[in-house]
Design a protein around this motif. Structure first.
Motif, PDB file in Angstrom:
ATOM      1  N   SER A 252       0.820  -1.200   0.000  1.00  0.00           N
ATOM      2  CA  SER A 252       0.000   0.000   0.000  1.00  0.00           C
ATOM      3  C   SER A 252       0.861   1.260   0.000  1.00  0.00           C
ATOM      4  O   SER A 252       0.603   2.215  -0.724  1.00  0.00           O
ATOM      5  N   ALA A 255       2.395   1.603  -3.424  1.00  0.00           N
ATOM      6  CA  ALA A 255       1.431   2.102  -4.409  1.00  0.00           C
ATOM      7  C   ALA A 255       1.198   3.593  -4.200  1.00  0.00           C
ATOM      8  O   ALA A 255       1.124   4.364  -5.150  1.00  0.00           O
ATOM      9  N   GLY A 256       1.092   4.013  -2.947  1.00  0.00           N
ATOM     10  CA  GLY A 256       0.749   5.395  -2.667  1.00  0.00           C
ATOM     11  C   GLY A 256       1.928   6.339  -2.839  1.00  0.00           C
ATOM     12  O   GLY A 256       1.790   7.414  -3.405  1.00  0.00           O
ATOM     13  N   LEU A 257       3.097   5.933  -2.355  1.00  0.00           N
ATOM     14  CA  LEU A 257       4.209   6.876  -2.324  1.00  0.00           C
ATOM     15  C   LEU A 257       5.087   6.785  -3.563  1.00  0.00           C
ATOM     16  O   LEU A 257       5.697   7.765  -3.964  1.00  0.00           O
ATOM     17  N   ILE A 258       5.158   5.601  -4.181  1.00  0.00           N
ATOM     18  CA  ILE A 258       6.050   5.499  -5.338  1.00  0.00           C
ATOM     19  C   ILE A 258       5.230   5.366  -6.615  1.00  0.00           C
ATOM     20  O   ILE A 258       5.010   6.337  -7.329  1.00  0.00           O
ATOM     21  N   SER A 259       4.702   4.177  -6.909  1.00  0.00           N
ATOM     22  CA  SER A 259       3.917   4.025  -8.132  1.00  0.00           C
ATOM     23  C   SER A 259       3.035   2.802  -8.000  1.00  0.00           C
ATOM     24  O   SER A 259       3.484   1.747  -7.577  1.00  0.00           O
ATOM     25  N   SER A 260       1.762   2.962  -8.370  1.00  0.00           N
ATOM     26  CA  SER A 260       0.855   1.832  -8.235  1.00  0.00           C
ATOM     27  C   SER A 260       1.178   0.733  -9.241  1.00  0.00           C
ATOM     28  O   SER A 260       0.902  -0.431  -9.016  1.00  0.00           O
ATOM     29  N   GLY A 261       1.810   1.105 -10.375  1.00  0.00           N
ATOM     30  CA  GLY A 261       2.179   0.091 -11.368  1.00  0.00           C
ATOM     31  C   GLY A 261       3.265  -0.824 -10.822  1.00  0.00           C
ATOM     32  O   GLY A 261       3.365  -1.986 -11.198  1.00  0.00           O
ATOM     33  N   LYS A 263       3.672  -1.538  -7.614  1.00  0.00           N
ATOM     34  CA  LYS A 263       3.269  -1.982  -6.279  1.00  0.00           C
ATOM     35  C   LYS A 263       3.779  -3.377  -5.923  1.00  0.00           C
ATOM     36  O   LYS A 263       4.465  -3.567  -4.925  1.00  0.00           O
TER      37      LYS A 263
ATOM     38  N   SER B 171      -4.056  -3.116 -14.964  1.00  0.00           N
ATOM     39  CA  SER B 171      -2.834  -3.392 -15.719  1.00  0.00           C
ATOM     40  C   SER B 171      -2.950  -4.682 -16.511  1.00  0.00           C
ATOM     41  O   SER B 171      -2.303  -5.677 -16.217  1.00  0.00           O
ATOM     42  N   LYS B 179      -5.798   3.325 -21.145  1.00  0.00           N
ATOM     43  CA  LYS B 179      -4.965   4.373 -20.566  1.00  0.00           C
ATOM     44  C   LYS B 179      -4.309   5.199 -21.669  1.00  0.00           C
ATOM     45  O   LYS B 179      -4.288   6.425 -21.622  1.00  0.00           O
ATOM     46  N   GLU B 197      -3.090   6.315 -12.268  1.00  0.00           N
ATOM     47  CA  GLU B 197      -2.692   5.192 -11.432  1.00  0.00           C
ATOM     48  C   GLU B 197      -3.171   3.896 -12.067  1.00  0.00           C
ATOM     49  O   GLU B 197      -3.998   3.898 -12.983  1.00  0.00           O
ATOM     50  N   SER B 198      -2.654   2.770 -11.591  1.00  0.00           N
ATOM     51  CA  SER B 198      -3.121   1.491 -12.126  1.00  0.00           C
ATOM     52  C   SER B 198      -3.321   0.498 -10.981  1.00  0.00           C
ATOM     53  O   SER B 198      -2.881   0.724  -9.862  1.00  0.00           O
ATOM     54  N   PHE B 199      -4.037  -0.582 -11.277  1.00  0.00           N
ATOM     55  CA  PHE B 199      -4.223  -1.634 -10.272  1.00  0.00           C
ATOM     56  C   PHE B 199      -4.175  -2.993 -10.965  1.00  0.00           C
ATOM     57  O   PHE B 199      -4.410  -3.085 -12.170  1.00  0.00           O
ATOM     58  N   ALA B 208      -5.416   2.822  -1.798  1.00  0.00           N
ATOM     59  CA  ALA B 208      -4.166   3.575  -1.889  1.00  0.00           C
ATOM     60  C   ALA B 208      -4.164   4.434  -3.151  1.00  0.00           C
ATOM     61  O   ALA B 208      -3.877   5.626  -3.099  1.00  0.00           O
ATOM     62  N   GLN B 209      -4.529   3.819  -4.280  1.00  0.00           N
ATOM     63  CA  GLN B 209      -4.549   4.558  -5.538  1.00  0.00           C
ATOM     64  C   GLN B 209      -5.564   5.693  -5.489  1.00  0.00           C
ATOM     65  O   GLN B 209      -5.296   6.812  -5.944  1.00  0.00           O
ATOM     66  N   THR B 211      -6.730   7.240  -2.860  1.00  0.00           N
ATOM     67  CA  THR B 211      -6.276   8.290  -1.944  1.00  0.00           C
ATOM     68  C   THR B 211      -5.317   9.230  -2.657  1.00  0.00           C
ATOM     69  O   THR B 211      -5.392  10.448  -2.526  1.00  0.00           O
ATOM     70  N   LYS B 212      -4.420   8.627  -3.437  1.00  0.00           N
ATOM     71  CA  LYS B 212      -3.429   9.428  -4.153  1.00  0.00           C
ATOM     72  C   LYS B 212      -4.123  10.349  -5.168  1.00  0.00           C
ATOM     73  O   LYS B 212      -3.787  11.521  -5.287  1.00  0.00           O
TER      74      LYS B 212
END
Lengths: 291, 380
Positions: A252, A255-261, A263, B171, B179, B197-199, B208-209, B211-212
């Protein structure tokens, strides 16, 4: 700050899911020295059985939960009796491959039984999400964390304090010696399987309201649970619990601080680092091989 | 005795030979490749059923120019490798005049080179934009590209006065392609993507995504994925009390999404093919009649509801039947007629093929719907 708290909360929720799965895996390892790669599939069985019993058949929630756990235990029992015990040369590698085969079999069975569509399950309690420090926390998170703590604590107590639990551990340490002292090692193995797969089903039951359940949900969850168990030191129940939470929070935060891709990549790189520095996992005692 | 047997056999063979020759001339053989089992069976199964139904209907009505249709359908199981072996069988063993399918973008892309080399028309039922862009002479498709879906979503946002958006994509190939379109087209509609963002397709939590994205304060969020991920996104957005509009893609335009997301689906806006909302369409809508007749036929034959995916095969078969008319079984003629098709009203939209456009649809092939009280409502 508010975001950071939010990442932490969602990390703990996801982490608790991994923790429940890891506890089941670790428990089986502690009592049979076997890693069950079909464990994720029992999570699926638990979640899907809950969908059938609670949502489709409309049984009361406690009954549905017990039914789903019973189904998980029963399948685990049959699995041990007909796939594991019948193996002609029970070397670890053979048994592990049998579990991989069983996972494919169970996934196929799940697909035939429940179809390919995902299913949703309502929350156990109809509370709104709670706000702490500006971050939202879902009510179901409490259920999951609670289930994880209860399971880890309960199994810890069982293995350390009860005669049956101690006998089970004895079988894992030395099967033949345990047998010589009069412990029915085969019964112990069956029991260990039933408890472990029951734990898997519990994991599935509690996460069903948070995520969507489908026949193929088990694979990735099983893998994440395995990672969590490895981080914590496989065989250690509290280690598995802590490993799960840690993995969830890392994901988490990543994903939040760096990159969700990235994660998953971030989480797995950290896992490699941890294993590099402490090969036995975070909570494994350095000297003793186990416990 | 032996001599007599040989004589009889020879006679039989001689009798059959011209007959089989005649048979070959009196049918138009067309091929189908669908992922009717496996992961993408929700696409391939209705497509295969639709194609079989159409062939039956056309033959019952006397065939095309008096020639009967014969369909040879193979299952690709959603696997590009199996699609390639199926296309080779269709091209060189069955010697078909044209091919309908495959159902998915990867399987279609795997076989385009084969049909191009063999010069056999292919009408794909897959959505990927790469299939017809750049244009390949022998390859057509009936499914709306995500290019058009994004255009429909952005047009609606523009009308609503939305200026900044957050993008959340799954993704996999569907999400990546979406995208790409979302980021590329934003400028054309005066939109700014403030956070992308991606999941993962099997992720259990997207807070998390979200929130960002929320921290960047966009006017709206677009989520591009197929079930179950987007339903989790909708649930998480509700838990986080995000009160800006949530747009979803046509990938979740099915009652399943409402079932999965429950309350959280309320207020979600998404583009969809008209087949989902046939009953809500204006009577003046040119597509309403054909939609209703397809729905009625399919329901009568298979006793199950239609899906937009089967509609792609329905359109492909209608286009092909029109192109076969007067072709005398000549593949070049079929291709040329297909390319010259204008104002063909199908269930997916109005097709206007040209040498530059082998998909032939416009953003009008999509309508925008909002989920209200657990059902679809047309919005403009």
């Amino acid at each position: 700050m508010q975001e950071l708290t939010q990442y932490l909360f969602s990390g703990i929720t996801t982490g608790a899911i991994y923790a429940v799965i890891a506890v089941g895996l670790s428990m089986l390892y502690a009592s049979t020295e076997l890693i069950n790669f079909a464990h994720g599939e029992f999570v699926m069985v638990g979640a899907m059985a809950l969908v059938t019993l609670w949502v489709h058949l409309g049984l009361p929630l406690p009954v549905a939960i017990l039914g789903a756990i019973a189904l998980g235990c029963t399948i685990g029992l049959l699995f041990e009796r007909f796939a594991i015990r019948t193996a002609r040369s029970p070397q670890p590698i053979v048994l592990i491959i049998i579990t991989v085969g069983a996972s494919i079999f169970l996934r196929g069975l799940g697909m035939i039984t429940w179809g390919k569509d995902p299913f949703g399950v309502p929350s156990f309690s109809s509370h709104d999400s709670i706000e702490i420090l500006g971050a939202a926390l879902v009510a179901q998170s409490f259920w999951i964390v609670g289930a994880a703590i209860l399971l880890a604590g309960g199994i810890h107590f069982f293995l350390k304090q009860t005669l049956t639990g101690k006998a089970m551990v004895a079988c894992a340490v030395n099967r033949k010696a345990a047998w010589l002292t009069g412990i029915p090692s085969e019964t112990m193995a069956v029991l260990a399987f039933a408890i472990s797969t029951g734990c898997g089903a519990v994991a599935g039951i509690f996460i069903a309201p948070i995520t969507m359940s489908s026949y193929d949900m088990g694979t990735i969850l099983g893998l994440k649970g395995f990672c969590a168990a490895m981080i914590g030191g496989i065989g250690s129940l509290w280690g598995a619990f802590a490993g799960g939470i840690l993995l969830g929070v890392l994901e988490s935060m990543g994903a939040g601080l760096i990159s969700s891709g990235l994660k998953d990549a971030i989480a797995f790189i950290l896992l490699l680092l941890i294993l590099y520095i402490r090969p036995g996992g975070l909570f494994a005692a350095k000297e003793a091989k186990r416990f | 005795m032996t001599k007599r047997a040989i004589a009889l056999l020879t006679a039989a063979v001689l009798c059959l030979l011209p007959a089989s020759g005649l048979m070959a001339k009196s049918v138009y053989k067309i091929g189908g490749i669908f992922s009717s089992t496996g992961r993408a069976s929700f696409l391939g199964d209705p497509e295969k059923k639709t194609m079989e139904m159409m062939v039956e209907q056309i033959n019952a009505a006397g065939g095309i120019d008096g020639v009967m249709l014969e369909a040879v359908i193979y299952d690709s199981e959603g696997d590009p490798g199996k699609a390639v072996s199926a296309v080779n069988k269709l091209l060189y063993k069955d010697k078909v005049l044209a091919i309908v399918g495959p159902s998915t973008t990867p399987t279609t892309l795997a076989i385009v080179n084969f049909v191009e080399r063999a010069q056999v028309p292919l009408i794909s039922c897959a959505a990927g934009v790469k299939i017809t862009s750049p244009v390949k002479p022998w390859v057509f498709k009936t499914a709306q590209s995500d290019l058009l879906a994004v255009a429909a979503v952005y047009q609606h946002m523009k009308n609503q006065g939305i200026e900044t958006i957050g993008v959340l994509t799954v993704s996999n190939s569907f999400g990546e392609s979406g995208k790409h379109q979302l980021l590329n087209q934003a400028k054309d509609f005066g939109l700014e993507v403030v956070q992308a963002e991606s999941f993962g397709a099997k992720d259990t939590d997207m807070t998390a995504q979200l929130t960002k994205i929320k921290s960047q304060g966009p006017d709206a969020i677009v989520c591009w994925g197929t079930n179950p991920g987007p339903a989790v996104v909708a649930k998480n957005a509700k838990q986080l009390k995000i009160d800006i509009p949530l747009y979803q893609s046509h990938g979740v335009a099915s009652p399943k999404f409402i079932e999965l997301a429950g309350d959280a689906a309320e207020g979600t806006i998404l583009p969809t093919g008209k087949i989902l909302v046939t009953d809500l369409l204006d009577d003046s809508d040119a597509q309403k009649n054909i939609l209703q007749s397809y729905e009625a036929d399919f329901k009568a034959k298979y006793n199950s509801n239609v899906s937009g995916f089967g509609g792609y095969a329905y359109d492909a078969m209608n286009l092909l039947a029109a192109a076969l008319k007067g072709s005398g079984g000549d593949k070049t003629k079929i291709r040329d007629t297909l390319e010259a098709t204008r104002n063909h009203t199908g269930v997916t939209g109005e097709f206007n093929f040209s040498a530059q456009d082998h998909n032939g649809l416009s953003p009008q092939a999509f309508v925008m719907v909002e989920i209200q009280n657990s059902t679809w409502k047309l919005i403009h």
